[in-house]
Write a protein that holds these residues in place. Structure first.
Motif, PDB file in Angstrom:
ATOM      1  N   VAL A 234       0.849  -1.191   0.000  1.00  0.00           N
ATOM      2  CA  VAL A 234       0.000   0.000   0.000  1.00  0.00           C
ATOM      3  C   VAL A 234       0.881   1.236   0.000  1.00  0.00           C
ATOM      4  CG1 VAL A 234      -0.163   0.048   2.522  1.00  0.00           C
ATOM      5  CG2 VAL A 234      -1.935   1.171   1.182  1.00  0.00           C
ATOM      6  N   LEU A 235       0.401   2.277  -0.653  1.00  0.00           N
ATOM      7  CA  LEU A 235       1.045   3.589  -0.590  1.00  0.00           C
ATOM      8  C   LEU A 235       0.126   4.499   0.199  1.00  0.00           C
ATOM      9  CD1 LEU A 235       3.298   5.594  -1.663  1.00  0.00           C
ATOM     10  CD2 LEU A 235       1.579   6.264  -3.348  1.00  0.00           C
ATOM     11  N   ILE A 236       0.673   5.193   1.191  1.00  0.00           N
ATOM     12  CA  ILE A 236      -0.102   6.164   1.957  1.00  0.00           C
ATOM     13  C   ILE A 236       0.436   7.547   1.648  1.00  0.00           C
ATOM     14  CG2 ILE A 236      -0.702   6.984   4.269  1.00  0.00           C
ATOM     15  CD1 ILE A 236      -0.695   4.163   5.239  1.00  0.00           C
ATOM     16  N   THR A 237      -0.424   8.389   1.114  1.00  0.00           N
ATOM     17  CA  THR A 237       0.029   9.717   0.710  1.00  0.00           C
ATOM     18  C   THR A 237      -1.164  10.665   0.656  1.00  0.00           C
ATOM     19  OG1 THR A 237       1.368  10.894  -0.940  1.00  0.00           O
ATOM     20  CG2 THR A 237      -0.235   9.312  -1.777  1.00  0.00           C
ATOM     21  N   GLY A 238      -0.882  11.936   0.383  1.00  0.00           N
ATOM     22  CA  GLY A 238      -1.922  12.956   0.345  1.00  0.00           C
ATOM     23  C   GLY A 238      -2.500  13.124  -1.051  1.00  0.00           C
TER      24      GLY A 238
ATOM     25  N   ILE B 285      -5.418   7.346   0.402  1.00  0.00           N
ATOM     26  CA  ILE B 285      -5.274   8.801   0.317  1.00  0.00           C
ATOM     27  C   ILE B 285      -5.766   9.436   1.612  1.00  0.00           C
ATOM     28  CG2 ILE B 285      -5.973  10.882  -0.905  1.00  0.00           C
ATOM     29  CD1 ILE B 285      -4.108   9.141  -2.542  1.00  0.00           C
ATOM     30  N   THR B 286      -4.908  10.208   2.241  1.00  0.00           N
ATOM     31  CA  THR B 286      -5.267  10.880   3.493  1.00  0.00           C
ATOM     32  C   THR B 286      -5.760  12.294   3.216  1.00  0.00           C
ATOM     33  OG1 THR B 286      -3.082  11.853   3.875  1.00  0.00           O
ATOM     34  CG2 THR B 286      -3.435   9.600   4.672  1.00  0.00           C
ATOM     35  N   GLY B 287      -6.477  12.825   4.191  1.00  0.00           N
ATOM     36  CA  GLY B 287      -6.883  14.216   4.120  1.00  0.00           C
ATOM     37  C   GLY B 287      -5.741  15.142   4.514  1.00  0.00           C
ATOM     38  N   LEU B 288      -6.012  16.428   4.444  1.00  0.00           N
ATOM     39  CA  LEU B 288      -5.025  17.445   4.799  1.00  0.00           C
ATOM     40  C   LEU B 288      -5.250  17.881   6.240  1.00  0.00           C
ATOM     41  CD1 LEU B 288      -2.822  19.514   3.842  1.00  0.00           C
ATOM     42  CD2 LEU B 288      -4.718  21.060   3.308  1.00  0.00           C
ATOM     43  N   ILE B 289      -4.187  17.840   7.044  1.00  0.00           N
ATOM     44  CA  ILE B 289      -4.283  18.273   8.436  1.00  0.00           C
ATOM     45  C   ILE B 289      -4.375  19.806   8.485  1.00  0.00           C
ATOM     46  CG2 ILE B 289      -3.096  18.408  10.654  1.00  0.00           C
ATOM     47  CD1 ILE B 289      -3.988  15.674  10.305  1.00  0.00           C
ATOM     48  N   ARG B 290      -5.481  20.301   9.028  1.00  0.00           N
ATOM     49  CA  ARG B 290      -5.687  21.738   9.195  1.00  0.00           C
ATOM     50  C   ARG B 290      -5.716  22.072  10.685  1.00  0.00           C
ATOM     51  NH1 ARG B 290      -7.529  24.477   4.639  1.00  0.00           N
ATOM     52  NH2 ARG B 290      -7.853  23.152   2.824  1.00  0.00           N
ATOM     53  N   ASP B 291      -5.777  23.359  11.007  1.00  0.00           N
ATOM     54  CA  ASP B 291      -5.836  23.725  12.424  1.00  0.00           C
ATOM     55  C   ASP B 291      -7.261  23.498  12.949  1.00  0.00           C
ATOM     56  OD1 ASP B 291      -7.442  25.893  11.733  1.00  0.00           O
ATOM     57  OD2 ASP B 291      -5.920  27.410  12.120  1.00  0.00           O
ATOM     58  N   SER B 292      -7.479  23.801  14.208  1.00  0.00           N
ATOM     59  CA  SER B 292      -8.763  23.487  14.843  1.00  0.00           C
ATOM     60  C   SER B 292      -9.926  24.268  14.238  1.00  0.00           C
ATOM     61  CB  SER B 292      -8.691  23.762  16.346  1.00  0.00           C
ATOM     62  OG  SER B 292      -8.356  25.118  16.598  1.00  0.00           O
ATOM     63  N   HIS B 293      -9.609  25.357  13.509  1.00  0.00           N
ATOM     64  CA  HIS B 293     -10.654  26.169  12.887  1.00  0.00           C
ATOM     65  C   HIS B 293     -10.843  25.825  11.413  1.00  0.00           C
ATOM     66  CE1 HIS B 293     -10.643  28.556  16.526  1.00  0.00           C
ATOM     67  NE2 HIS B 293      -9.337  28.731  16.400  1.00  0.00           N
ATOM     68  N   GLY B 294     -10.143  24.791  10.955  1.00  0.00           N
ATOM     69  CA  GLY B 294     -10.268  24.385   9.565  1.00  0.00           C
ATOM     70  C   GLY B 294      -9.394  25.159   8.607  1.00  0.00           C
ATOM     71  N   GLN B 295      -8.467  25.973   9.145  1.00  0.00           N
ATOM     72  CA  GLN B 295      -7.553  26.745   8.303  1.00  0.00           C
ATOM     73  C   GLN B 295      -6.317  25.916   7.958  1.00  0.00           C
ATOM     74  OE1 GLN B 295      -8.083  30.051   7.165  1.00  0.00           O
ATOM     75  NE2 GLN B 295     -10.141  29.574   7.923  1.00  0.00           N
ATOM     76  N   LYS B 296      -5.822  26.090   6.749  1.00  0.00           N
ATOM     77  CA  LYS B 296      -4.587  25.415   6.369  1.00  0.00           C
ATOM     78  C   LYS B 296      -3.446  25.944   7.215  1.00  0.00           C
ATOM     79  CE  LYS B 296      -1.718  24.214   2.382  1.00  0.00           C
ATOM     80  NZ  LYS B 296      -1.541  24.324   0.916  1.00  0.00           N
ATOM     81  N   MET B 297      -2.618  25.041   7.727  1.00  0.00           N
ATOM     82  CA  MET B 297      -1.494  25.472   8.553  1.00  0.00           C
ATOM     83  C   MET B 297      -0.419  26.092   7.668  1.00  0.00           C
ATOM     84  SD  MET B 297      -1.002  22.534  11.455  1.00  0.00           S
ATOM     85  CE  MET B 297      -2.394  21.911  12.396  1.00  0.00           C
ATOM     86  N   SER B 298      -0.014  27.306   8.020  1.00  0.00           N
ATOM     87  CA  SER B 298       1.047  27.967   7.262  1.00  0.00           C
ATOM     88  C   SER B 298       1.773  28.934   8.172  1.00  0.00           C
ATOM     89  CB  SER B 298       0.470  28.718   6.059  1.00  0.00           C
ATOM     90  OG  SER B 298      -0.271  29.842   6.471  1.00  0.00           O
ATOM     91  N   LYS B 299       3.028  29.158   7.860  1.00  0.00           N
ATOM     92  CA  LYS B 299       3.836  30.076   8.673  1.00  0.00           C
ATOM     93  C   LYS B 299       3.289  31.491   8.586  1.00  0.00           C
ATOM     94  CE  LYS B 299       8.607  31.376   9.626  1.00  0.00           C
ATOM     95  NZ  LYS B 299       8.413  31.185  11.062  1.00  0.00           N
ATOM     96  N   SER B 300       2.762  31.868   7.421  1.00  0.00           N
ATOM     97  CA  SER B 300       2.247  33.224   7.260  1.00  0.00           C
ATOM     98  C   SER B 300       1.029  33.476   8.146  1.00  0.00           C
ATOM     99  CB  SER B 300       1.888  33.481   5.799  1.00  0.00           C
ATOM    100  OG  SER B 300       0.856  32.610   5.383  1.00  0.00           O
TER     101      SER B 300
END
Length: 932
Positions: A483-487, A516-531
């Protein structure tokens, strides 16, 4: 003695380092060489990278599968390694050199590449060390790097084979170009950001002098490369002008008006300037209409010699200002408008990417795509969840030729040589090229300076890591992988290309399933980013971090310093005390619990904290078990198992069955749920309490005591093996304590057999009896809650006689019910006696209830409280709760609130209203029973 050696409180930091070292020193992750092969290829992280939540999430799932299959007896290989990450690594080393006052061009190619290798030896293992912290059970002696000699050999071999089959060619085409790095970049390395742009309206005069066409463009500077203006063939405004010529402003050229169905009549003016060398849509139109292609930009995105002399050498945005100003002077500029658009930026350099016509190397991807489509459509390769097949199909069915060249020095240098006439010769070395093409030694050759796209070598990961092109034993054993596990974000760039290359070079798919996994976001559903300042570091969740350190981490090197204040405010609000250390096991369990089938996964730190409490629960349960079993002979005594003993072993088998099914279906969320529910509620909350009845009773025989002690330890040991793939550290630590007590041999839980379902352990009679007792106990305790009765106050329970099974259940479970419900007595009585229970005493209240889970079974509890006071208390509670209930009911009946409020807020209010309604129902029922 064992209990004395066990720490009183669970501290993950004290056990994790020890077992990491133990597993690696003992080389327990090596393939066993026996059993069914089971192989997972770890997506190779960039050698420049550091661990992020996506890594931690996917690697937890992979490790859980690897540990599970290892314990099943499979011959497991989790192949790890790192990618050389061409652009990212070259940038890192260039910055280091610049800090020392050196430049790449000054060093020269050979010396620069040597510097990169030196950096790799010093700093390139950072991410693999971080992966170790997650408990990854990898055979690190097999670690691969995509620039190692064997992998480089495989990469060049693939290029040569494809070229000699006519599937690779060199040509001039439009590509994404990074003007700062001066290289082509892949679509994955281009991030389109929403931004406020401008539309410039410019007049293009008709050559015949009868008027003009107005075009709207966001890039006026590119008009120097215009070769036509296009309109829709059905646009009545311009039908009569198709075929006529226009004067190109600021140029001494004329261009035609053409018709094309792709033009949107309702955007801008309906007239579109066509610049095939600097726009992807225009490029396709240029090919359709056989238009010339004029490149007006240098590699640095300055205007070149194809433009009027006054513009040559100007930076693209300087040229824009100058062009707009000159157009205004000529009366050819109408207006400028703001409009929302997407600006494509290079994720590496953060500069705006330019479409640029350059000579590059390409793979004829359509030829490779056909068999890759076929294997999925025929079910040979499966996507989980299945809907991701559509994403795969959509890309492969519309695939374009793949640009595989990059203008870098770090990477696999393309094995091609040119003669003076730019004829191409391909081979591993110049000597091989001369021999293959029978070239004279004096014949002049120069090697291509470009390197291959990182994704080219990455496409060979499943086979090259196992030794391809050599036919090695590992390749024969472990290819294809399991199996391949990826986004989902790299289905195009990596998954599909591995399938294409696997079928081409190995004549087989590289893996049988793709999860295929989902994308890990923050608790508010926002994409995690340094900005945004909302990034979570997995190691901070494991080790903990103070608020000050977290703020410093999130606010350092901000590209938008004006965001500092809001980032600090949000961080203080979410983590007022910083982040408490939760340990690796709690984080891993969180990742599994969140692994649903959705596209996005909102990560909530409170969940990880709750699973740290889960670890503590297991730790404390172990101490209880040891307290009652240490120094007891668990293996030779006659054993008599109580009803509770038989029940816990029976429901354990149900859990075992569920766990295997969840692993099979990649439902890690349901896996975590099943383990948590059984361990917390069935074993810890119920069985340990039931065991106390046997262990504390003076009437228990030695055989009964021995049976319960044996069950306590045996079930806990089985729990640890069930739990190990997800929580490896705490399970290993406790198992090492229990194994000698059960005379289990083996150096590690990692190599123990995974629990298998045993039908002989099922005892449906015991399950039914204990479930009856649990519902009765819950019912009494709910009565306590409604009537505000303390646990210290003993009650009398009466059950309406129904059938002999209830009498048998009470006989078997009476001791448990008395203890867990806090009762003086529990009796089954006739209907007449049951109806006469209502006392006329002012100091006794009889509370009736119906247990719907037991088919509407009637029970009554006599409570020694003042009836009048209880009536008054219930009335006040009902009044108070009714006010709150009406408030929320009105709120949720308001359409304006429901439509405007965040969905999560509305859902929370609905849940609260439901709970209020249920509580009111119980209070009113209680009042109805006792009110005269």
């Amino acid at each position: 003695m064992i209990l004395a050696l066990m720490e009183k409180t669970y501290e993950p930091s004290t056990i994790e380092a020890h077992w990491l070292k133990f597993w690696e020193e003992q080389q327990l992750a090596k393939p066993s060489g026996t059993g069914t092969p089971y192989c997972i290829m770890m997506p190779p992280p960039n050698v420049t990278g550091s661990l992020h939540m996506g890594h931690g999430f996917q690697q937890t799932l992979m490790d859980a599968l690897i540990r599970y299959h290892r314990m099943l007896g499979d011959n497991t290989l989790w192949q790890a390694g790192t990618d050389h990450a061409g652009i990212a690594t070259q940038m890192v080393v260039e910055r280091r050199l610049e800090a020392l006052g050196q430049r790449r061009l000054g060093l020269g190619r050979e010396a620069f590449v040597k510097k990169v290798w030196e950096w790799k030896e010093e700093s390139g293992s950072t991410i693999t060390q971080q992966i170790r912290r997650l408990g990854a059970s990898v055979d690190w002696e097999r670690e691969r790097f995509t620039m190692d000699e064997p992998f480089s050999k495989a990469t060049l071999e693939a290029f040569i084979r494809l070229y000699r089959e006519g599937l690779i060619y060199r040509g001039q085409r439009l590509v994404n170009w990074d003007p700062k790095l001066k290289t082509a970049v892949s679509d994955l390395e281009v991030v389109s950001e929403e931004a406020l742009g401008k539309l410039y309206y410019i007049r293009y005069p008709l050559v015949n002098g009868t008027g003009h066409l107005t075009i709207a463009t966001s890039r006026p500077e590119t008009l120097f490369g215009d070769v036509a203006v296009a309109v829709h063939p059905d646009d009545e405004r311009f039908k009569s002008l198709i075929g006529q010529m226009l004067e190109l402003p600021l140029n001494n050229r004329q261009i035609p008006i053409i018709a094309d169905d792709s033009i949107a009549m309702d955007f801008g003016t309906g007239c579109v300037k066509i610049t095939p060398a600097h726009d992807f849509n225009d490029y396709e139109m240029g090919l359709r209409h056989q238009l010339p292609m004029i490149n007006i930009l240098t590699e640095e995105a300055h205007l070149n010699d194809q433009v009027p002399e006054a513009y040559r050498g100007l930076e693209r945005y300087e040229a824009r200002k100058k062009a707009v100003a000159e157009l205004e002077q000529l009366g050819l500029f109408e207006k400028v408008e703001n409009y929302q658009t997407k600006i494509p930026r290079s994720s590496r350099s953060d500069v705006v990417v330019e479409p640029l016509l350059t000579y590059q190397w390409f793979v004829k991807a359509k030829v490779l795509a056909e068999p890759a489509l076929k294997v999925v459509k025929e079910g040979k390769l499966k996507f989980i969840p299945e809907n991701w097949e559509n994403t795969y199909f959509a890309w492969l069915e519309n695939i374009q030729d793949w640009c595989i060249s990059r203008q870098l020095w770090w990477g696999h240098r393309i094995p091609a040589w040119f003669d003076a006439d730019k004829n191409i010769y391909v081979g591993h070395t110049e000597a091989e090229v001369r021999e293959y093409y029978q070239l004279d030694p004096s014949f002049s050759l120069e090697q291509e300076t470009d390197v291959l796209d990182t994704w080219f070598s990455a496409a060979l990961w499943p086979s090259a890591t196992l030794g391809w092109p050599e036919q090695t034993p590992d390749l024969k054993t472990f290819y294809p992988g399991s199996v391949l596990i990826t986004g989902f974000d790299i289905i195009f760039f990596w998954v599909a290309r591995m399938v294409m290359f696997g079928l081409k070079f190995m004549d087989d798919i590289p893996f049988k399933e793709v999860y295929i996994t989902g994308l890990i976001r923050d608790s508010h559903g926002q994409k995690m980013s340094k900005s945004k300042g909302n990034v979570l570091d997995p190691l901070d969740l494991i080790d903990g971090i103070s608020l000050d350190d977290l703020l410093a981490k999130r606010c350092s090197n901000l590209m938008q310093p004006e965001m500092r204040e809001s980032i600090e405010e949000n961080t203080r609000q979410e983590f007022p005390q910083g982040i408490k250390a939760c340990g690796t096991d709690a984080l891993r369990f969180s990742f599994c619990a969140l692994a649903n089938t959705g596209r996005d996964i909102n990560f909530n730190f409170e969940l990880t904290e709750s699973y740290r409490n889960f670890c503590t629960k297991i730790w404390n349960a172990t101490r209880f078990v040891l307290m009652h079993t240490e120094n007891q002979n668990l293996n030779n005594n006659p054993l008599e198992f109580s009803l509770a003993d038989r029940w816990i072993k029976s429901v354990l088998q149900t859990t075992v069955q569920k766990v295997h099914q969840h692993f099979k279906e990649y439902r890690f969320d349901l896996l975590a749920q099943s383990l948590h529910e059984f361990i917390w509620y069935e074993y810890c909350d119920c069985y340990l309490e039931y065991s106390k009845v046997t262990l504390s009773s003076s009437e228990s025989t030695p055989a009964q005591l021995a049976g319960t002690r044996r069950t306590l330890v045996e079930v806990l040991e089985t729990i640890l093996r069930l739990l190990h793939p997800v929580m490896p550290f705490i399970s290993e630590e406790i198992w090492q304590t229990l194994a000698p007590m059960l005379e289990i041999k083996g150096s590690s839980i990692m190599l123990q057999p995974y629990p298998l379902y045993d039908e002989a352990q099922r005892d449906t009679q015991a399950e039914a009896a204990i479930q009856w007792a649990k519902w009765v106990t819950i019912d009494v305790n709910q009565r306590r809650g409604v009537m505000n009765i303390p646990r210290s106050l003993k009650l009398d329970l009466y059950l309406l006689k129904r059938d002999t099974q209830d009498e048998l259940n009470l006989k078997q479970c009476k001791a448990f019910i008395l203890k867990l419900a806090g009762l003086n007595q529990a009796e089954i009585i006739s209907k007449a006696d049951f109806n006469n229970l209502q006392s006329i005493s002012k100091t006794t209240v009889t509370s009736y209830s119906t247990i719907k889970e037991l088919g509407g079974y009637s029970t009554a509890v006599q409570v020694p409280v003042n009836k009048e006071e209880e009536i008054e208390r219930l009335k006040k509670q009902i009044e108070k709760l009714s006010i709150e209930q009406k408030k929320y009911d009105s709120k949720l009946s308001n359409e304006a609130f429901v439509s405007k409020a965040p969905p999560a807020v509305v859902e929370a209010d609905r849940k609260l209203l439901q709970e209020m309604n249920e509580s009111l129902g119980k209070l009113r029922a209680a009042l109805a029973h006792i009110q005269p």
